[in-house]
Design a protein around this motif. Structure first.
Motif, short mmCIF file in Angstrom:
data_model
loop_
_atom_site.label_atom_id
_atom_site.label_comp_id
_atom_site.label_asym_id
_atom_site.label_seq_id
_atom_site.Cartn_x
_atom_site.Cartn_y
_atom_site.Cartn_z
N THR A 16 -12.56 5.89 10.44
CA THR A 16 -11.78 4.99 9.58
C THR A 16 -12.34 5.04 8.18
O THR A 16 -13.52 5.37 7.98
N ALA A 17 -11.49 4.72 7.21
CA ALA A 17 -11.93 4.67 5.81
C ALA A 17 -11.10 3.61 5.08
O ALA A 17 -9.90 3.50 5.29
N SER A 18 -11.76 2.83 4.24
CA SER A 18 -11.07 1.75 3.52
C SER A 18 -10.64 2.15 2.11
O SER A 18 -9.88 1.44 1.47
N ASN A 19 -11.15 3.30 1.65
CA ASN A 19 -10.74 3.76 0.33
C ASN A 19 -10.92 5.27 0.23
O ASN A 19 -11.45 5.91 1.15
N ALA A 20 -10.46 5.83 -0.86
CA ALA A 20 -10.49 7.27 -1.04
C ALA A 20 -11.90 7.83 -1.09
O ALA A 20 -12.16 8.94 -0.64
N GLU A 21 -12.85 7.05 -1.63
CA GLU A 21 -14.23 7.51 -1.71
C GLU A 21 -14.84 7.67 -0.32
O GLU A 21 -15.53 8.67 -0.03
N GLU A 22 -14.58 6.70 0.56
CA GLU A 22 -15.09 6.79 1.93
C GLU A 22 -14.48 7.98 2.67
O GLU A 22 -15.16 8.68 3.43
N LEU A 23 -13.19 8.22 2.44
CA LEU A 23 -12.51 9.34 3.09
C LEU A 23 -13.11 10.67 2.65
O LEU A 23 -13.32 11.58 3.47
N GLU A 24 -13.40 10.79 1.38
CA GLU A 24 -14.00 12.02 0.87
C GLU A 24 -15.38 12.24 1.47
O GLU A 24 -15.77 13.38 1.80
N ALA A 25 -16.12 11.15 1.64
CA ALA A 25 -17.45 11.26 2.27
C ALA A 25 -17.34 11.75 3.71
O ALA A 25 -18.16 12.58 4.17
N LEU A 26 -16.33 11.29 4.47
CA LEU A 26 -16.12 11.74 5.85
C LEU A 26 -15.73 13.22 5.88
O LEU A 26 -16.17 13.98 6.76
N ALA A 72 -4.40 12.44 8.20
CA ALA A 72 -3.69 11.20 8.53
C ALA A 72 -4.20 10.03 7.70
O ALA A 72 -3.42 9.20 7.21
N LEU A 73 -5.51 9.94 7.54
CA LEU A 73 -6.08 8.86 6.73
C LEU A 73 -5.68 9.01 5.26
O LEU A 73 -5.38 8.03 4.58
N LYS A 74 -5.65 10.27 4.81
CA LYS A 74 -5.24 10.52 3.42
C LYS A 74 -3.79 10.10 3.19
O LYS A 74 -3.45 9.46 2.18
N GLU A 78 -1.98 7.26 0.65
CA GLU A 78 -0.92 7.60 -0.29
C GLU A 78 0.30 6.73 -0.10
O GLU A 78 1.01 6.41 -1.05
N ASN A 79 0.59 6.35 1.16
CA ASN A 79 1.76 5.54 1.46
C ASN A 79 1.49 4.04 1.42
O ASN A 79 2.40 3.24 1.59
N GLN A 80 0.23 3.71 1.22
CA GLN A 80 -0.14 2.30 1.25
C GLN A 80 0.48 1.56 0.07
O GLN A 80 0.51 2.05 -1.06
N ASP A 81 1.04 0.38 0.25
CA ASP A 81 1.63 -0.45 -0.80
C ASP A 81 0.51 -0.99 -1.69
O ASP A 81 -0.34 -1.76 -1.23
N ASN A 82 0.49 -0.53 -2.94
CA ASN A 82 -0.58 -0.98 -3.84
C ASN A 82 -0.17 -2.17 -4.71
O ASN A 82 -0.86 -2.53 -5.65
N GLY A 83 1.00 -2.75 -4.41
CA GLY A 83 1.42 -3.94 -5.15
C GLY A 83 2.00 -3.65 -6.52
O GLY A 83 2.20 -4.55 -7.32
N CYS A 84 2.28 -2.37 -6.83
CA CYS A 84 2.77 -2.00 -8.16
C CYS A 84 4.24 -1.62 -8.16
O CYS A 84 4.74 -1.06 -9.14
N ASP A 85 4.92 -1.88 -7.03
CA ASP A 85 6.34 -1.49 -6.97
C ASP A 85 7.17 -2.19 -8.03
O ASP A 85 8.18 -1.66 -8.50
N ASP A 86 6.76 -3.40 -8.43
CA ASP A 86 7.54 -4.15 -9.41
C ASP A 86 7.12 -3.86 -10.85
O ASP A 86 7.65 -4.45 -11.78
N LEU A 87 6.16 -2.97 -11.02
CA LEU A 87 5.64 -2.69 -12.36
C LEU A 87 6.59 -1.80 -13.14
O LEU A 87 6.98 -0.72 -12.67
N ASP A 88 6.98 -2.25 -14.33
CA ASP A 88 7.84 -1.46 -15.22
C ASP A 88 6.95 -0.67 -16.16
O ASP A 88 6.37 -1.21 -17.10
N LEU A 89 6.83 0.63 -15.89
CA LEU A 89 5.92 1.46 -16.69
C LEU A 89 6.45 1.73 -18.09
O LEU A 89 5.73 2.25 -18.94
N THR A 90 7.73 1.39 -18.36
CA THR A 90 8.28 1.59 -19.70
C THR A 90 8.07 0.37 -20.59
O THR A 90 8.39 0.40 -21.77
N ARG A 91 7.54 -0.71 -20.00
CA ARG A 91 7.37 -1.93 -20.77
C ARG A 91 6.18 -1.82 -21.71
O ARG A 91 5.21 -1.11 -21.42
#
Length: 344
Positions: A16-26, A72-74, A78-91
């Motif tokens: 298991t890995a909780s973030n990209a850094e842990e995954l890279e270490a594995l 699979a962990l990677k 990538e598919n994890q909801d990071n809470g930025c779906d509502d972010l308007d990048l043109t604003r």
């Protein structure tokens, strides 16, 4: 060897890995060149010949499962909801800096306010105009230099009739013409707007600028009326101590015509580099409306008379705020605009 492989298989399945850094270490721990699986491959040569087939299959199974687990962990990250779906990048980024009113707008509104108190109403007209309203109705001869390409932006040119030319207006007098042809006196209007001239852009000239013109037509309008309005305007705009003087001039649409100077508001009329030591600064042109203009626009010149005046808003703004480069007015530099925060 097989026992070690089985142990690694259990570890890989439980990864298991909780973030990209842990995954890279594995990934490094199990799949890199110095990882656990490559170490097994190095020890493969020490496996007895009768076990090589079984051990080889187990090692390949371990390697495939480790790769699948890492992928699979990677994919999960990538598919994890990071809470930025509502972010308007043109604003715009925050904090957003608030702008200020443009100095030309400040001065234009000041001019309009002064004339509104004198009973003038605002009139507007198109910036893309025809030759009739810009020139012909204002008593310009067909061979007048102002019609030349060096001064006027032509959009469409009438081959058989110069009056059919479509142009960018060179002055707001076209608004006066449009009002006169549809309105009978008394007429008391002010015409602010943008105008265009085919000129080289420099610190003292631009291909577009802004004007305010005023027109008053009624019975028994005299030059004295004009002079009084000019004096009141100058003192309201530049201070009660301001003096004016009128010099004879020529405009096709007024007769008599005059240029108006004010006592230099920087040196108080004593003489300085700004007024070139004369103590006077020119600010506008004016005069009595030529009878031909009245007749061309459907007004009986035997019954009515009138006066007209016009000034460049940039010129007045320069006098009030001492802006030495006209290009600053159209560059939208917020550092320049911030200087006028206290002016409105």
């Amino acid at each position: 060897m097989i026992a070690k492989i089985e142990q690694l298989l259990q570890e890989v399945e439980a990864l298991t890995a909780s973030n990209a850094e842990e995954l890279e270490a594995l990934r490094i721990k199990y799949l890199s060149k110095k990882g656990a699986i490559n170490e097994l491959m190095a020890d493969f040569r020490n496996v007895p010949a009768e076990q090589k087939k079984e051990v080889g299959m187990k090692v390949n199974e371990l390697k495939n499962k480790a790769q699948e687990k890492i992928n699979a962990l990677k994919e999960q990250f990538e598919n994890q909801d990071n809470g930025c779906d509502d972010l308007d990048l043109t604003r715009s980024a925050y904090p957003a800096k608030l702008g200020t009113r443009h100095p030309l707008t400040i001065v234009k509104n000041e001019i309009i306010d002064i004339f509104a108190r004198l009973g003038f109403s605002i009139a507007d007209g198109p910036e893309v105009e025809d030759d009739w309203h810009v020139f012909s109705s204002m008593n310009f001869a067909e061979d007048h230099p102002a019609r030349d390409m060096q001064d006027t932006f032509f959009i469409e040119s009438g081959e058989t009739n110069v009056a059919n030319n479509i142009i960018l207006r060179t002055h707001t007098s076209s608004v006066q013409s449009r009002v006169m042809e549809h309105t009978q006196p008394p007429i008391r209007i002010i015409c602010p707007g943008r105008v265009y001239r085919n000129e080289a852009i420099s610190y003292r000239a631009h291909a577009f600028f802004h004007q305010v013109e005023a027109l008053y037509v009624d019975k028994n309008v005299s030059f004295t009326d004009l002079k009084q309005v000019l004096l009141l305007f100058a003192q309201e705009m530049f201070g009660p101590e301001t003096k004016i003087r009128l010099r004879p001039s020529y405009f096709p649409f007024t007769e008599p015509s005059a240029e108006m100077d004010i006592s230099c508001n920087i040196c108080g009329g004593k003489g300085c580099p700004f007024c070139k030591g004369t103590g006077w600064v020119e600010i506008l042109g004016c005069g009595m409306v030529d009878p031909n203009v009245l007749e061309l626009n459907g007004i009986d010149s035997k019954v009515y008379s009138g006066y007209a005046l016009g000034m460049g808003i940039e010129r007045i703004t320069n006098l009030k705020y001492r802006v030495n480069d006209l290009r600053l007015f159209s560059e939208n530099d917020t550092r320049f605009l911030k200087e006028f925060e206290a002016a409105h």
